[in-house]
Enzyme design. Sequence first.
Site, mmCIF file in Angstrom:
data_model
loop_
_atom_site.group_PDB
_atom_site.id
_atom_site.type_symbol
_atom_site.label_atom_id
_atom_site.label_comp_id
_atom_site.label_asym_id
_atom_site.label_seq_id
_atom_site.Cartn_x
_atom_site.Cartn_y
_atom_site.Cartn_z
ATOM 1 N N ASP A 49 -8.636 -33.172 -21.336
ATOM 2 C CA ASP A 49 -9.733 -34.160 -21.430
ATOM 3 C C ASP A 49 -9.764 -35.218 -20.566
ATOM 4 O OD1 ASP A 49 -7.878 -35.429 -22.724
ATOM 5 O OD2 ASP A 49 -8.817 -35.860 -24.622
ATOM 6 N N SER A 50 -8.594 -35.345 -19.808
ATOM 7 C CA SER A 50 -8.515 -35.986 -18.531
ATOM 8 C C SER A 50 -9.535 -35.977 -17.505
ATOM 9 C CB SER A 50 -6.983 -36.035 -17.684
ATOM 10 O OG SER A 50 -6.845 -34.594 -17.703
ATOM 11 N N ASP A 88 -8.055 -28.757 -24.120
ATOM 12 C CA ASP A 88 -7.895 -29.913 -25.062
ATOM 13 C C ASP A 88 -9.237 -29.856 -26.083
ATOM 14 O OD1 ASP A 88 -5.657 -31.098 -24.413
ATOM 15 O OD2 ASP A 88 -6.441 -32.925 -23.212
ATOM 16 N N LYS A 118 -5.163 -27.781 -27.569
ATOM 17 C CA LYS A 118 -4.198 -28.754 -27.625
ATOM 18 C C LYS A 118 -5.039 -30.208 -28.513
ATOM 19 C CE LYS A 118 -3.062 -31.825 -24.247
ATOM 20 N NZ LYS A 118 -3.367 -32.835 -24.932
ATOM 21 N N GLU A 120 -4.131 -34.134 -30.203
ATOM 22 C CA GLU A 120 -3.148 -35.175 -30.259
ATOM 23 C C GLU A 120 -2.714 -35.513 -31.517
ATOM 24 O OE1 GLU A 120 -4.844 -38.543 -27.992
ATOM 25 O OE2 GLU A 120 -4.849 -37.351 -26.066
ATOM 26 N N GLU A 187 4.176 -37.437 -24.225
ATOM 27 C CA GLU A 187 3.724 -38.253 -23.094
ATOM 28 C C GLU A 187 4.103 -39.778 -23.226
ATOM 29 O OE1 GLU A 187 -0.447 -39.505 -20.894
ATOM 30 O OE2 GLU A 187 -0.709 -38.033 -22.582
#
Length: 273
Positions: A49-50, A88, A118, A120, A187
């Site tokens: 999602d960056s 993501d 993925k 978080e 991270e």
Amino acid sequence: MSAAGRTKRITPSAIEAMKGTRPIVSLTAYTTPIARLLDPHCDLLLVGDSLGMVLYGLESTVGVTMEMMIAHGQAVMRGVESACVIVDLPFGSYQESKEQAFRNAARVLKETGSDGVKLEGGEEMAETVAFLVSRGIPVFGHVGLMPQKVNTTGGYRSLGRSNEEADKIRRDARAITDAGAFALLIEGTVEPLAREITASVDIPTIGIGASPACDGQVLVSDDMLGLFSDFKPRFVKHFAELAPTISQAVEAYAQDVKARRFPGPEHTFQPKT
């Protein structure tokens, strides 16, 4: 290409089995041409999602949507033959409930053909991870600095310096591992803690701003390629400096256009004689 000649794709299970064998090579990918270039060299490509910041100029990843992730996931899959591709789940697409997470994760897999998702989170997301895994969705965990929580954690900074922070990250890593994730991204975490976690969990850890002892490494491809000459966090190494090269090429193009040196006769179509 025939089925017999097709390159065998790396699966999440194969990534998990790489723990303790050799370092896992991972980079972000958002487009078909870049995926084609990265695929021969990477074990895992992350449609992160960056992309919200890298491609869309957003200030954080919070504004990224499911539609954006699916579109870029589809693009990356068109350029991949062998790498494992993980997409993501964007902010707001899985935190509400494990059922919401399953609906959106299943949509990602169905519409992109990717190998897993993925998300978080640590202890608070363990039940969701277990729910997804038990229903056939491979999950790549993410602990330490979590960009989707940047609005509540005081910005982008390395974590694990205090005993309280370190204990929280340890618990998060253990919870996501026990929930059945096939790998764990660590991270923005102080090096000794990332090293400790890597040694303590049974699944591969992929580091970004973490430790060389992690089982693999990931970087944002645009950072690694030096496309942002004015942005270089401590954990990034520029393996190329493409920003000035691109700028020089565009300057040369502009000069040729203004001077009518481009296009030349060799770049135009002439009637047949």
